[in-house]
Design a protein around this motif. Structure first.
Motif, PDB file in Angstrom:
ATOM      1  N   UNK A  33       0.839  -1.046  -0.199  1.00 61.46           N
ATOM      2  CA  UNK A  33       0.128  -0.031  -0.132  1.00 61.46           C
ATOM      3  C   UNK A  33       0.947   1.080  -0.084  1.00 61.46           C
ATOM      4  N   UNK A  34       2.072   1.323   0.742  1.00 60.95           N
ATOM      5  CA  UNK A  34       2.616   2.267   0.749  1.00 60.95           C
ATOM      6  C   UNK A  34       3.339   2.821  -0.545  1.00 60.95           C
ATOM      7  N   UNK A  35       4.004   1.696  -1.023  1.00 62.29           N
ATOM      8  CA  UNK A  35       4.760   1.882  -2.325  1.00 62.29           C
ATOM      9  C   UNK A  35       3.574   2.547  -3.441  1.00 62.29           C
ATOM     10  N   UNK A  36       2.311   1.800  -3.400  1.00 58.61           N
ATOM     11  CA  UNK A  36       1.526   2.146  -4.378  1.00 58.61           C
ATOM     12  C   UNK A  36       0.715   3.771  -3.962  1.00 58.61           C
ATOM     13  N   UNK A  37       0.889   4.147  -2.745  1.00 56.82           N
ATOM     14  CA  UNK A  37       0.521   5.363  -2.517  1.00 56.82           C
ATOM     15  C   UNK A  37       1.714   6.573  -3.181  1.00 56.82           C
ATOM     16  N   UNK A  38       2.954   6.069  -2.920  1.00 51.20           N
ATOM     17  CA  UNK A  38       4.100   6.964  -2.997  1.00 51.20           C
ATOM     18  C   UNK A  38       3.817   6.867  -4.729  1.00 51.20           C
ATOM     19  N   UNK A  40       1.415   6.812  -6.696  1.00 50.79           N
ATOM     20  CA  UNK A  40       0.186   7.880  -6.959  1.00 50.79           C
ATOM     21  C   UNK A  40       0.383   9.162  -6.750  1.00 50.79           C
ATOM     22  N   UNK A  41       0.999   9.328  -5.658  1.00 54.17           N
ATOM     23  CA  UNK A  41       1.520  10.808  -5.340  1.00 54.17           C
ATOM     24  C   UNK A  41       2.420  11.447  -6.606  1.00 54.17           C
ATOM     25  N   UNK A  42       3.358  10.587  -7.046  1.00 55.62           N
ATOM     26  CA  UNK A  42       4.222  11.199  -8.053  1.00 55.62           C
ATOM     27  C   UNK A  42       3.421  11.157  -9.467  1.00 55.62           C
ATOM     28  N   UNK A  43       2.408  10.527  -9.830  1.00 53.82           N
ATOM     29  CA  UNK A  43       1.873  10.667 -10.862  1.00 53.82           C
ATOM     30  C   UNK A  43       0.866  11.888 -10.782  1.00 53.82           C
ATOM     31  N   UNK A  44       0.401  12.103  -9.518  1.00 53.91           N
ATOM     32  CA  UNK A  44      -0.556  13.454  -9.206  1.00 53.91           C
ATOM     33  C   UNK A  44       0.494  14.445  -9.666  1.00 53.91           C
ATOM     34  N   UNK A  45       1.985  14.606  -8.977  1.00 53.12           N
ATOM     35  CA  UNK A  45       2.665  15.567  -9.092  1.00 53.12           C
ATOM     36  C   UNK A  45       3.042  16.160 -10.529  1.00 53.12           C
ATOM     37  N   UNK A  46       3.426  14.649 -11.165  1.00 52.24           N
ATOM     38  CA  UNK A  46       3.578  15.042 -12.697  1.00 52.24           C
ATOM     39  C   UNK A  46       2.531  15.685 -13.288  1.00 52.24           C
ATOM     40  N   UNK A  47       1.166  15.169 -13.131  1.00 55.29           N
ATOM     41  CA  UNK A  47       0.064  15.811 -13.539  1.00 55.29           C
ATOM     42  C   UNK A  47      -0.390  17.359 -13.384  1.00 55.29           C
ATOM     43  N   UNK A  48       0.305  17.643 -12.277  1.00 50.85           N
ATOM     44  CA  UNK A  48       0.045  18.957 -11.650  1.00 50.85           C
ATOM     45  C   UNK A  48       1.363  19.792 -12.404  1.00 50.85           C
ATOM     46  N   UNK A  49       2.650  19.451 -12.769  1.00 53.08           N
ATOM     47  CA  UNK A  49       3.721  19.835 -13.485  1.00 53.08           C
ATOM     48  C   UNK A  49       3.192  20.244 -14.841  1.00 53.08           C
ATOM     49  N   UNK A  50       2.512  19.193 -15.568  1.00 52.92           N
ATOM     50  CA  UNK A  50       2.286  19.235 -16.740  1.00 52.92           C
ATOM     51  C   UNK A  50       1.237  20.240 -16.867  1.00 52.92           C
ATOM     52  N   UNK A 145       9.835  12.725  -9.329  1.00 48.78           N
ATOM     53  CA  UNK A 145       9.388  13.225 -10.708  1.00 48.78           C
ATOM     54  C   UNK A 145      10.695  14.217 -10.990  1.00 48.78           C
ATOM     55  N   UNK A 146      10.948  14.084 -12.228  1.00 48.53           N
ATOM     56  CA  UNK A 146      11.966  15.093 -12.570  1.00 48.53           C
ATOM     57  C   UNK A 146      11.487  15.765 -13.881  1.00 48.53           C
ATOM     58  N   UNK A 147      11.378  17.206 -13.623  1.00 49.66           N
ATOM     59  CA  UNK A 147      11.190  18.089 -14.554  1.00 49.66           C
ATOM     60  C   UNK A 147      12.404  18.683 -15.073  1.00 49.66           C
ATOM     61  N   UNK A 148      12.323  18.638 -16.466  1.00 50.69           N
ATOM     62  CA  UNK A 148      13.676  19.403 -17.231  1.00 50.69           C
ATOM     63  C   UNK A 148      12.944  20.429 -17.953  1.00 50.69           C
ATOM     64  N   UNK A 149      13.534  21.671 -17.975  1.00 54.27           N
ATOM     65  CA  UNK A 149      13.003  22.743 -18.814  1.00 54.27           C
ATOM     66  C   UNK A 149      13.506  22.431 -20.163  1.00 54.27           C
TER      67      UNK A 149
END
Length: 170
Positions: A33-38, A40-50, A145-149
């Motif tokens: 559960x903790x791995x899945x939660x982390x 999913x948080x990364x996926x949400x951060x990625x969507x927010x960055x996008x 999550x890595x954002x590259x300009x």
């Protein structure tokens, strides 16, 4: 004539064995559960960055800054989002603003205090073209999550930003 009522001992043992086998095969999927939660948080951060990057691009397109290699308050046209003068490359936010008052991708996000923020490979904050956000920002093996300009290390081209989710260490 005598009628049997209830189950025999053998029938009960068989049912218990079957339930045990089901429990052993199903338990590992509930343990992560903790791995899945982390992840999913990364996926949400990625969507927010996008979403933030696309919002800045649309605002840049309105003022004609989407084709400029750099735009900011010092290099007009200026794009302001939420009262912050953004530093952009081809309309997308820089990973780390050059000017102290300039806005970068992190200024467009609301992040939890539980997350680490790291610039560049070795987490130095000087002149970086990428930023890592996550639980463990160890390069290549962490949970981030890595954002590259645009034009930065890891970006697909000189005019487009890059996003990568690393889940090896989650």
């Amino acid at each position: 004539m005598y009628k049997q009522q209830g189950f025999t001992l053998i029938e009960l043992i068989i049912v218990i064995v079957i339930l045990g086998i089901l429990a052993v095969t199903a338990a590992p999927s509930f343990i992560n559960f903790s791995t899945d939660a982390r992840v999913n948080v990364l996926k949400n951060i990625s969507a927010a960055i996008e979403a933030a990057a696309e919002q800045s691009y649309l605002k840049a397109a309105i003022v004609g800054a989407e084709k400029q290699s750099r735009s900011s308050a010092a290099r007009p046209p200026e794009v302001t989002i939420n009262g912050i003068s953004m530093e952009l490359k081809y309309g997308y936010p820089e990973a780390l603003a050059d000017a102290p008052a300039g806005g970068d991708i992190l200024d467009l996000l609301v992040l939890s205090d539980d997350l680490e923020v790291c610039y560049s490979v070795n987490c130095s904050a000087s002149n970086s073209s990428r930023v890592k956000i996550g639980y463990d920002t160890t390069e290549g093996t962490g949970c981030y999550v890595r954002y590259s300009e645009p034009g930065g290390t890891g970006a697909p081209s000189a005019t487009m930003y890059g996003l990568e989710i690393v889940t090896d260490g989650c």
